[in-house]
Design a protein around this motif. Structure first.
Motif, PDB file in Angstrom:
ATOM      1  N   GLY A  43       0.816  -1.198   0.000  1.00 17.73           N
ATOM      2  CA  GLY A  43       0.000   0.000   0.000  1.00 17.73           C
ATOM      3  C   GLY A  43       0.849   1.247   0.000  1.00 17.73           C
ATOM      4  N   ALA A  44       0.259   2.360   0.353  1.00 18.72           N
ATOM      5  CA  ALA A  44       0.964   3.643   0.360  1.00 18.72           C
ATOM      6  C   ALA A  44       2.174   3.575   1.279  1.00 18.72           C
ATOM      7  CB  ALA A  44       0.018   4.752   0.813  1.00 18.72           C
ATOM      8  N   GLY A  45       3.291   4.106   0.800  1.00 22.76           N
ATOM      9  CA  GLY A  45       4.502   4.164   1.592  1.00 22.76           C
ATOM     10  C   GLY A  45       5.285   2.870   1.652  1.00 22.76           C
ATOM     11  N   GLU A  46       4.814   1.842   0.963  1.00 27.49           N
ATOM     12  CA  GLU A  46       5.454   0.533   1.052  1.00 27.49           C
ATOM     13  C   GLU A  46       6.185   0.171  -0.238  1.00 27.49           C
ATOM     14  OE1 GLU A  46       2.750  -1.655   4.404  1.00 27.49           O
ATOM     15  OE2 GLU A  46       2.254  -2.083   2.303  1.00 27.49           O
ATOM     16  N   THR A  82      15.994  -6.724  -5.213  1.00 25.90           N
ATOM     17  CA  THR A  82      15.698  -5.663  -6.169  1.00 25.90           C
ATOM     18  C   THR A  82      14.266  -5.186  -6.017  1.00 25.90           C
ATOM     19  OG1 THR A  82      17.247  -6.646  -7.747  1.00 25.90           O
ATOM     20  CG2 THR A  82      15.681  -5.033  -8.614  1.00 25.90           C
ATOM     21  N   VAL A  83      14.075  -3.880  -5.935  1.00 22.37           N
ATOM     22  CA  VAL A  83      12.735  -3.305  -5.854  1.00 22.37           C
ATOM     23  C   VAL A  83      11.984  -3.602  -7.146  1.00 22.37           C
ATOM     24  CG1 VAL A  83      11.418  -1.143  -5.707  1.00 22.37           C
ATOM     25  CG2 VAL A  83      13.460  -1.479  -4.272  1.00 22.37           C
ATOM     26  N   VAL A  84      10.747  -4.078  -7.015  1.00 25.52           N
ATOM     27  CA  VAL A  84       9.936  -4.343  -8.205  1.00 25.52           C
ATOM     28  C   VAL A  84       8.689  -3.472  -8.263  1.00 25.52           C
ATOM     29  CG1 VAL A  84      10.746  -6.714  -8.491  1.00 25.52           C
ATOM     30  CG2 VAL A  84       8.732  -6.272  -7.084  1.00 25.52           C
ATOM     31  N   ALA A  85       8.271  -2.917  -7.121  1.00 27.07           N
ATOM     32  CA  ALA A  85       7.082  -2.059  -7.105  1.00 27.07           C
ATOM     33  C   ALA A  85       7.129  -1.156  -5.882  1.00 27.07           C
ATOM     34  CB  ALA A  85       5.801  -2.896  -7.092  1.00 27.07           C
ATOM     35  N   VAL A  86       6.607   0.064  -6.043  1.00 28.13           N
ATOM     36  CA  VAL A  86       6.557   1.008  -4.929  1.00 28.13           C
ATOM     37  C   VAL A  86       5.142   1.557  -4.804  1.00 28.13           C
ATOM     38  CG1 VAL A  86       8.987   1.624  -5.171  1.00 28.13           C
ATOM     39  CG2 VAL A  86       7.253   3.000  -6.324  1.00 28.13           C
ATOM     40  N   GLY A  87       4.737   1.848  -3.575  1.00 27.04           N
ATOM     41  CA  GLY A  87       3.432   2.428  -3.329  1.00 27.04           C
ATOM     42  C   GLY A  87       3.460   3.944  -3.407  1.00 27.04           C
TER      43      GLY A  87
END
Length: 368
Positions: A43-46, A82-87
């Motif tokens: 969700g948001a911020g995650e 590795t980051v794959v998605a950001v909120g």
């Protein structure tokens, strides 16, 4: 690797990547079963990141083999990926970033934080990384969700020239650096580290980093040889030599200034107190079993003024320095990795870490 069926975009700012992934799920005392589970939603911020490597920690082993946590759980907290998605509202990271993440971060404002006792902070005790079920790290899965306070203050970018396997050492290096400094190890002091498994080896290396003359002991010849190769002045076989006499002979009959205990046997506490000089310090790193009881002569504390100290988990104050130590390759961390297992063979990796052979040091779960 798990399949992502949806990606976060501006039209879905609090949405999430979804799909299925593989995970080693703790299902009860001594049981870790590789299963297909949902990829965590964010969700948001995650942030959602794909785990590339995760070290097996002694804490994981204790939880698994002694049933210290209720199942089901997905453990593993020495992780990088590795980051794959950001909120929504995440500005520090974007998909494609290489990161290492802590799983606990203190609030920074409570009584314990003000007194630098971060691991006693109520906020610190709340785990901020999860791959599903009750949050407990999640590195034994393909994807992990990082909660807002971890994204803000507990995730660190990994340089391109540093492998993910090396990056997994940031958290254990932090915990050991905290311990060495809790013991007030100083340049020129004589230190004995009892136990040269992965944690004992890091304690030895970081005591040297602080400028001490460091001795060690371990019953396994392979670990003794590795200890000397990595920088210990000497590494003794405790089954053959009298550690008290050995350390006394090297310190004008005083004894070691500091003994760092990285083996969990209760009797070693009394032995450590016999080895350390009057006014010296004994730090217990491995003695964190909630049911263990320890006996020692009161005079060692009340008359000889020896100190018994404890250190648990990481320090946010050492977060940047521990990352710098790892990323600058100040320590032979790559050489400490003795075994790698795929996620599908995680049970074998955990078994080896719990019952090490002569050549076993750090065991890593390397995701494909």
């Amino acid at each position: 690797m798990g399949h992502l069926t949806a990606q976060i975009d501006s039209a879905n700012p609090t949405g999430y990547a979804s799909g299925q992934m593989r995970a080693g799920v703790y299902r009860g005392e001594g049981q870790v079963v590789v299963e297909t589970v949902p990829i965590p939603s964010i969700g948001a911020g995650e942030v959602l990141f794909r785990v590339a490597a995760c070290g097996i920690c002694g804490t994981d082993i204790k939880k698994i083999h002694y049933g210290l946590v209720p199942p089901p759980q997905i453990l593993g907290h020495e992780l990088a990926g590795t980051v794959v998605a950001v909120g929504r509202d995440v500005t520090r990271f974007q998909p494609g970033d290489r990161v290492v993440s802590f799983h606990h971060i203190p609030c920074g404002t409570c009584f314990y934080c003000e007194h630098k006792l971060f691991s006693q902070c109520c906020g610190y005790k709340k785990t901020g990384l999860t791959a599903g079920f009750d949050p407990n790290g999640g590195g034994f899965a393909e994807y992990v969700r990082a909660m807002p306070w971890i994204v803000e203050r507990g995730m660190i970018p990994v340089p391109d020239d540093i492998s993910f396997e090396e990056a997994t050492f940031v958290e254990p290096v932090n915990t050991c650096l905290k311990a060495v400094r809790k013991a007030r190890v100083a340049a020129g002091e004589t230190v004995l580290v009892i136990g040269q498994g992965p944690i004992g080896m890091l304690l030895m290396l970081l005591a040297r980093y602080e400028g001490a003359d460091v001795f060690a002991s371990d019953p396994m010849p392979g670990r003794r040889a590795a200890s000397v190769r990595f920088g210990a002045t000497e590494c003794f076989d405790p089954k053959v030599v009298d550690l008290r006499k050995e350390m006394s002979s090297r310190t004008d009959d005083r004894g070691a200034d500091v003994v760092l205990l990285a083996a969990p046997q209760p009797a070693l506490v009394q032995e450590a107190l016999s080895i350390v000089r009057p006014g010296g310090r004994v730090l217990l790193f491995a003695h964190n079993d909630p049911v263990m009881r320890i006996e020692f002569p009161a005079a060692a504390i009340g008359i000889e003024e020896k100190e018994i100290l404890g250190a648990y988990s990481a320090s946010v104050d050492d977060q940047e320095e521990s990352a710098t130590i790892v990323f600058s390759r100040r320590l032979p961390l790559r050489e400490m990795i003795s075994h790698r297992f795929s996620l599908e063979r995680i049970s074998a990796g955990i078994d080896l870490a719990a019952h090490p052979k002569d050549d076993t040091l750090k065991v890593i779960i390397a995701h494909q």
